[in-house]
Design an enzyme around this catalytic site. Structure first.
Site, PDB file in Angstrom:
ATOM      1  N   LYS A  83     -23.039 -41.627 -43.477  1.00 26.61           N
ATOM      2  CA  LYS A  83     -24.014 -40.538 -43.370  1.00 26.61           C
ATOM      3  C   LYS A  83     -23.707 -39.582 -42.220  1.00 26.61           C
ATOM      4  O   LYS A  83     -24.218 -38.454 -42.198  1.00 26.61           O
ATOM      5  CB  LYS A  83     -25.433 -41.090 -43.234  1.00 26.61           C
ATOM      6  CG  LYS A  83     -25.725 -41.850 -41.965  1.00 26.61           C
ATOM      7  CD  LYS A  83     -27.146 -42.407 -41.982  1.00 26.61           C
ATOM      8  CE  LYS A  83     -27.461 -43.215 -40.729  1.00 26.61           C
ATOM      9  NZ  LYS A  83     -27.455 -42.408 -39.505  1.00 26.61           N
ATOM     10  N   ARG A 133     -35.246 -35.316 -41.706  1.00 25.39           N
ATOM     11  CA  ARG A 133     -35.540 -35.758 -43.076  1.00 25.39           C
ATOM     12  C   ARG A 133     -36.681 -36.756 -43.064  1.00 25.39           C
ATOM     13  O   ARG A 133     -37.653 -36.621 -43.829  1.00 25.39           O
ATOM     14  CB  ARG A 133     -34.284 -36.391 -43.702  1.00 25.39           C
ATOM     15  CG  ARG A 133     -34.543 -37.063 -45.061  1.00 25.39           C
ATOM     16  CD  ARG A 133     -33.345 -37.882 -45.498  1.00 25.39           C
ATOM     17  NE  ARG A 133     -32.989 -38.921 -44.528  1.00 25.39           N
ATOM     18  CZ  ARG A 133     -33.591 -40.101 -44.444  1.00 25.39           C
ATOM     19  NH1 ARG A 133     -34.579 -40.402 -45.262  1.00 25.39           N
ATOM     20  NH2 ARG A 133     -33.207 -40.986 -43.543  1.00 25.39           N
TER      21      ARG A 133
END
Length: 352
Positions: A83, A133
């Site tokens: 990620k 997020r």
């Protein structure tokens, strides 16, 4: 001429080392005549701890210094949390392997002995996270909560939560990191993907090398896990097209499904046929949101997985994701001007 010593570059954090050792152990077992020493390095993301990740202004905060060492041949392999790896590949570099993915979900971590249902979070609760997020999604799920930035490695974050004067009610973290460092017992609530979509590539380990290093590419082939690569290539395609990174609120989820539509754990060629991809883009405050999903027959093909990602990205853009992301970037730059160490910064309702 073949190399007998092949250094592996990694960050210095406990989690990064654990991931690098995982790759190192496999490589050593498959290549007993070679050694794979670890080269530990600090990155921009490690060194800049007094501001949110979203304000540092780059998508390579945890990889840039590692890639420089790889380019200079100080090491021949890099091990990353996938990620953290930018979706726009740096010329001359390639992800030679995506190792089998751990659980990609996010989790809530509270102090030992404490428990609270997600539906009960609200006014007065302080959620710690460094991810926009997670921040945007938790604000939508739990109106009234305050979200505070929390930086540092996993041990540091847990210590900040556990401190007697801690401002945090809980932390939002990745399940995989806790599991890899044997902190699974600290998980209070696992958040299913129908509650919170995870980050692109979350839970997977990316192994990078130079694209012209045929010897290393051959060594990395056994580490590559096809189901993980298919899922993560689809996810990374969405982010690449949206030009996102860790500083924008893009959530995602992929899973293989059976002909009946139920999820299927990949165990062989038959189980990597049908891939489902869901994604969302949210404003920082969680109020504006666009979602998209698609299912495709990928039949074990990376190219078809990438096409699935393109389809979902196109849906998101058609629904207005581009405008939301443009506003996110404007707000980020406008609200994250440097301040004194003791001054409070506010980012659309969440305190840093």
């Amino acid at each position: 001429m073949t190399r007998e010593t092949i250094p592996i570059g990694t960050r210095k954090s406990d989690l990064a080392i654990a991931q690098a050792v995982q790759a190192q152990s496999i490589l050593e077992s498959l290549n007993p005549t070679k050694t794979f020493p670890l080269l530990r390095m600090s990155t921009t993301g490690d060194n800049v701890q007094n501001v949110p990740l979203s304000s540092i202004g780059t998508t390579a905060v945890f990889t840039r210094e590692l890639q420089t060492a790889l380019e200079n041949q100080e090491c021949h392999i890099l091990v990353h949390s996938l990620k953290d790896v930018p979706t726009q590949a740096k010329p001359g570099f390639v992800l030679g392997a995506m190792m089998k993915r751990e659980e990609p979900n996010d989790v809530i971590v509270m102090r030992t002995g404490e428990f609270k249902e997600l539906k009960d979070f609200g006014e007065g609760d302080v959620i710690g996270t460094s991810s926009v997020r997670r921040a945007s999604q938790i604000r939508r799920l739990c109106p009234g909560v305050k979200v505070m930035d929390v930086r540092g490695n996993l041990n540091t974050r847990l210590a900040k939560l556990d401190a007697a004067d801690s401002p945090y009610t809980c932390l939002l973290l990745a399940a995989a990191g806790l599991q890899r460092l044997n902190f699974e017992h600290r998980i209070t609530i696992k958040l299913p993907t129908n509650v919170m979509l995870h980050a692109v590539g979350q839970g997977a380990i990316g192994v990078e090398c130079r694209s012209d290093d045929d010897e290393t590419l051959e060594l990395l082939k056994p580490l590559d896990h096809l189901p993980t690569r298919l899922r993560c290539e689809a996810e990374r395609t969405v982010m690449r097209i949206l030009e996102g990174g860790c500083s924008v609120p893009i959530g995602i989820c992929t899973e293989f499904v059976s002909s009946s539509g139920s999820s299927a754990e990949p165990e062989g060629p038959e189980s990597v046929r049908t891939l489902q991809l869901k994604a969302l883009v949210s404003s920082l405050d969680g109020i504006e949101i666009v979602e998209a999903e698609a299912v495709a027959e990928v039949n074990g093909s990376v190219e078809l997985a990438i096409e699935l990602g393109k389809s979902v990205a196109s849906q998101l853009l058609t629904k207005g994701a581009g405008k939301i992301l443009e506003k996110v970037l404007q707000d980020r730059h406008a609200t994250l001007a440097p301040t004194g160490a003791d001054q409070e910064q506010k980012i659309k309702g969440w305190v840093v």
